[in-house]
Scaffold this motif. Structure first.
Motif, PDB file in Angstrom:
ATOM      1  N   ARG A   1      11.490 132.075  -9.866  1.00 51.96           N
ATOM      2  CA  ARG A   1      11.526 131.673  -8.452  1.00 51.96           C
ATOM      3  C   ARG A   1      10.905 132.746  -7.577  1.00 51.96           C
ATOM      4  NH1 ARG A   1      17.310 129.708  -9.250  1.00 51.96           N
ATOM      5  NH2 ARG A   1      17.034 127.535  -9.804  1.00 51.96           N
ATOM      6  N   LYS A   2      11.243 134.008  -7.852  1.00 52.64           N
ATOM      7  CA  LYS A   2      10.655 135.093  -7.070  1.00 52.64           C
ATOM      8  C   LYS A   2       9.141 135.121  -7.243  1.00 52.64           C
ATOM      9  CE  LYS A   2      14.711 138.115  -7.292  1.00 52.64           C
ATOM     10  NZ  LYS A   2      15.257 139.345  -7.884  1.00 52.64           N
ATOM     11  N   MET A   3       8.684 134.941  -8.497  1.00 56.08           N
ATOM     12  CA  MET A   3       7.253 134.945  -8.759  1.00 56.08           C
ATOM     13  C   MET A   3       6.577 133.776  -8.049  1.00 56.08           C
ATOM     14  SD  MET A   3       5.239 134.915 -12.418  1.00 56.08           S
ATOM     15  CE  MET A   3       6.356 136.122 -13.081  1.00 56.08           C
ATOM     16  N   LYS A   4       7.218 132.610  -8.063  1.00 59.23           N
ATOM     17  CA  LYS A   4       6.663 131.443  -7.396  1.00 59.23           C
ATOM     18  C   LYS A   4       6.542 131.689  -5.907  1.00 59.23           C
ATOM     19  CE  LYS A   4       7.826 126.724  -6.221  1.00 59.23           C
ATOM     20  NZ  LYS A   4       8.955 125.861  -6.027  1.00 59.23           N
ATOM     21  N   ASP A   5       7.569 132.287  -5.309  1.00 55.59           N
ATOM     22  CA  ASP A   5       7.521 132.579  -3.882  1.00 55.59           C
ATOM     23  C   ASP A   5       6.389 133.550  -3.554  1.00 55.59           C
ATOM     24  OD1 ASP A   5       9.668 130.907  -3.501  1.00 55.59           O
ATOM     25  OD2 ASP A   5      11.161 132.530  -3.474  1.00 55.59           O
ATOM     26  N   THR A   6       6.212 134.579  -4.380  1.00 56.17           N
ATOM     27  CA  THR A   6       5.138 135.536  -4.105  1.00 56.17           C
ATOM     28  C   THR A   6       3.768 134.888  -4.261  1.00 56.17           C
ATOM     29  OG1 THR A   6       5.212 136.312  -6.392  1.00 56.17           O
ATOM     30  CG2 THR A   6       6.515 137.543  -4.778  1.00 56.17           C
ATOM     31  N   VAL A   7       3.607 134.031  -5.280  1.00 52.89           N
ATOM     32  CA  VAL A   7       2.318 133.364  -5.477  1.00 52.89           C
ATOM     33  C   VAL A   7       2.033 132.403  -4.325  1.00 52.89           C
ATOM     34  CG1 VAL A   7       1.108 131.698  -6.947  1.00 52.89           C
ATOM     35  CG2 VAL A   7       2.269 133.636  -7.968  1.00 52.89           C
ATOM     36  N   GLU A   8       3.059 131.667  -3.890  1.00 52.82           N
ATOM     37  CA  GLU A   8       2.858 130.754  -2.764  1.00 52.82           C
ATOM     38  C   GLU A   8       2.510 131.519  -1.498  1.00 52.82           C
ATOM     39  OE1 GLU A   8       6.409 128.422  -2.565  1.00 52.82           O
ATOM     40  OE2 GLU A   8       5.676 126.950  -4.014  1.00 52.82           O
ATOM     41  N   GLY A   9       3.169 132.641  -1.270  1.00 57.10           N
ATOM     42  CA  GLY A   9       2.847 133.461  -0.102  1.00 57.10           C
ATOM     43  C   GLY A   9       1.420 133.979  -0.167  1.00 57.10           C
ATOM     44  N   ALA A  10       0.992 134.435  -1.354  1.00 58.11           N
ATOM     45  CA  ALA A  10      -0.379 134.917  -1.502  1.00 58.11           C
ATOM     46  C   ALA A  10      -1.382 133.786  -1.285  1.00 58.11           C
ATOM     47  CB  ALA A  10      -0.570 135.527  -2.886  1.00 58.11           C
ATOM     48  N   ALA A  11      -1.058 132.601  -1.782  1.00 59.32           N
ATOM     49  CA  ALA A  11      -1.954 131.452  -1.595  1.00 59.32           C
ATOM     50  C   ALA A  11      -2.061 131.099  -0.113  1.00 59.32           C
ATOM     51  CB  ALA A  11      -1.459 130.257  -2.400  1.00 59.32           C
ATOM     52  N   ARG A  12      -0.931 131.144   0.596  1.00 58.72           N
ATOM     53  CA  ARG A  12      -0.962 130.868   2.041  1.00 58.72           C
ATOM     54  C   ARG A  12      -1.819 131.901   2.762  1.00 58.72           C
ATOM     55  NH1 ARG A  12       4.433 131.189   2.383  1.00 58.72           N
ATOM     56  NH2 ARG A  12       5.226 129.563   1.048  1.00 58.72           N
ATOM     57  N   ASP A  13      -1.672 133.182   2.393  1.00 57.02           N
ATOM     58  CA  ASP A  13      -2.465 134.236   3.031  1.00 57.02           C
ATOM     59  C   ASP A  13      -3.957 134.036   2.778  1.00 57.02           C
ATOM     60  OD1 ASP A  13      -0.109 135.327   3.897  1.00 57.02           O
ATOM     61  OD2 ASP A  13      -0.025 136.876   2.317  1.00 57.02           O
ATOM     62  N   VAL A  14      -4.299 133.704   1.524  1.00 56.67           N
ATOM     63  CA  VAL A  14      -5.708 133.479   1.193  1.00 56.67           C
ATOM     64  C   VAL A  14      -6.245 132.278   1.948  1.00 56.67           C
ATOM     65  CG1 VAL A  14      -7.249 132.785  -0.682  1.00 56.67           C
ATOM     66  CG2 VAL A  14      -5.599 134.602  -1.053  1.00 56.67           C
ATOM     67  N   HIS A  15      -5.462 131.216   2.019  1.00 55.80           N
ATOM     68  CA  HIS A  15      -5.895 130.014   2.731  1.00 55.80           C
ATOM     69  C   HIS A  15      -6.113 130.327   4.205  1.00 55.80           C
ATOM     70  CE1 HIS A  15      -5.376 126.123   4.801  1.00 55.80           C
ATOM     71  NE2 HIS A  15      -6.039 125.658   3.747  1.00 55.80           N
ATOM     72  N   GLN A  16      -5.207 131.072   4.779  1.00 53.88           N
ATOM     73  CA  GLN A  16      -5.322 131.428   6.192  1.00 53.88           C
ATOM     74  C   GLN A  16      -6.557 132.289   6.434  1.00 53.88           C
ATOM     75  OE1 GLN A  16      -3.389 130.100   8.403  1.00 53.88           O
ATOM     76  NE2 GLN A  16      -4.298 131.139  10.152  1.00 53.88           N
ATOM     77  N   SER A  17      -6.786 133.277   5.553  1.00 58.50           N
ATOM     78  CA  SER A  17      -7.940 134.155   5.746  1.00 58.50           C
ATOM     79  C   SER A  17      -9.251 133.379   5.567  1.00 58.50           C
ATOM     80  CB  SER A  17      -7.878 135.333   4.789  1.00 58.50           C
ATOM     81  OG  SER A  17      -8.019 134.893   3.461  1.00 58.50           O
ATOM     82  N   ILE A  18      -9.283 132.463   4.602  1.00 61.31           N
ATOM     83  CA  ILE A  18     -10.489 131.650   4.416  1.00 61.31           C
ATOM     84  C   ILE A  18     -10.729 130.786   5.648  1.00 61.31           C
ATOM     85  CG2 ILE A  18     -11.441 129.708   3.101  1.00 61.31           C
ATOM     86  CD1 ILE A  18     -10.245 130.967   0.611  1.00 61.31           C
ATOM     87  N   HIS A  19      -9.659 130.229   6.179  1.00 65.60           N
ATOM     88  CA  HIS A  19      -9.791 129.374   7.350  1.00 65.60           C
ATOM     89  C   HIS A  19     -10.315 130.173   8.543  1.00 65.60           C
ATOM     90  CE1 HIS A  19      -9.073 125.908   9.840  1.00 65.60           C
ATOM     91  NE2 HIS A  19      -8.336 126.644  10.680  1.00 65.60           N
ATOM     92  N   THR A  20      -9.778 131.375   8.739  1.00 60.70           N
ATOM     93  CA  THR A  20     -10.243 132.186   9.869  1.00 60.70           C
ATOM     94  C   THR A  20     -11.692 132.622   9.666  1.00 60.70           C
ATOM     95  OG1 THR A  20      -9.311 134.162   8.833  1.00 60.70           O
ATOM     96  CG2 THR A  20      -7.950 133.024  10.474  1.00 60.70           C
ATOM     97  N   HIS A  21     -12.069 133.015   8.441  1.00 58.52           N
ATOM     98  CA  HIS A  21     -13.454 133.409   8.187  1.00 58.52           C
ATOM     99  C   HIS A  21     -14.398 132.228   8.352  1.00 58.52           C
ATOM    100  CE1 HIS A  21     -12.690 137.498   7.090  1.00 58.52           C
ATOM    101  NE2 HIS A  21     -11.860 137.167   6.089  1.00 58.52           N
ATOM    102  N   ALA A  22     -13.962 131.042   7.931  1.00 55.64           N
ATOM    103  CA  ALA A  22     -14.814 129.864   8.076  1.00 55.64           C
ATOM    104  C   ALA A  22     -15.014 129.524   9.556  1.00 55.64           C
ATOM    105  CB  ALA A  22     -14.207 128.675   7.341  1.00 55.64           C
ATOM    106  N   SER A  23     -13.947 129.616  10.345  1.00 60.31           N
ATOM    107  CA  SER A  23     -14.094 129.321  11.774  1.00 60.31           C
ATOM    108  C   SER A  23     -14.965 130.369  12.459  1.00 60.31           C
ATOM    109  CB  SER A  23     -12.728 129.227  12.446  1.00 60.31           C
ATOM    110  OG  SER A  23     -12.062 130.465  12.360  1.00 60.31           O
TER     111      SER A  23
END
Length: 158
Positions: A60-82
């Motif tokens: 569960r802890k690993m899943k939470d960290t991976v989901e958080g990292a995925a959210r961060d990557v998605h957010q950074s990609i979105h900001t760079h794309a905009s």
């Protein structure tokens, strides 16, 4: 656990033999053995359950960290794309140069569309010669299983 040496076990066995008697000792020993086995199985089950729960917590802890990292990557990609889109729009329409926009439009028209070559490797364009088929052992005529068996059956000697 309990540290019982060989001498202590012999002393306990002698006391049990005197107290219980030689007739009932095997039955009591079997009962004690089965109870010890059940206790060991219960302890093993509890240990495995604790290990499973610990592994689940870790997952569960690993899943939470991976989901958080995925959210961060998605957010950074979105900001760079905009940011890229804003820069692109400013770059095309900024200095009032319409030739860049025309070049981009003409380039999209120059790129050819894909056309399938129409080849099929199953359909050959030329015929294979009969001598080549005979030498390679390619079957040219359909033959039933019974006919094939009859063809290759050894001849009877009279």
């Amino acid at each position: 656990m309990i540290d019982i040496g060989l001498s202590k076990m012999a002393l306990i066995g002698a006391v049990a033999l005197i107290v219980i008697g030689p007739e009932k000792l095997p039955r009591v020993a079997r009962t004690v053995g089965t109870l010890l086995g059940k206790a060991q199985r219960y302890v093993a089950d509890v240990k495995s359950e604790v290990n499973r729960s610990m592994e689940l917590d870790e997952l569960r802890k690993m899943k939470d960290t991976v989901e958080g990292a995925a959210r961060d990557v998605h957010q950074s990609i979105h900001t760079h794309a905009s940011d890229f889109q804003k820069d692109w729009d400013n770059g095309l329409a900024g200095p009032g140069d319409a030739s860049a926009a025309d070049a981009a439009m003409s380039y999209s028209q120059i790129v050819p569309t894909y056309k399938h070559p129409g080849k099929n490797w199953r359909l050959k364009r030329s015929a294979t010669p009969q001598w080549f088929k005979a030498r390679a052992g390619v079957r040219t005529k359909a033959q039933s299983g019974a006919a094939r068996v009859a063809r290759f059956r050894p001849r009877k000697l009279h």
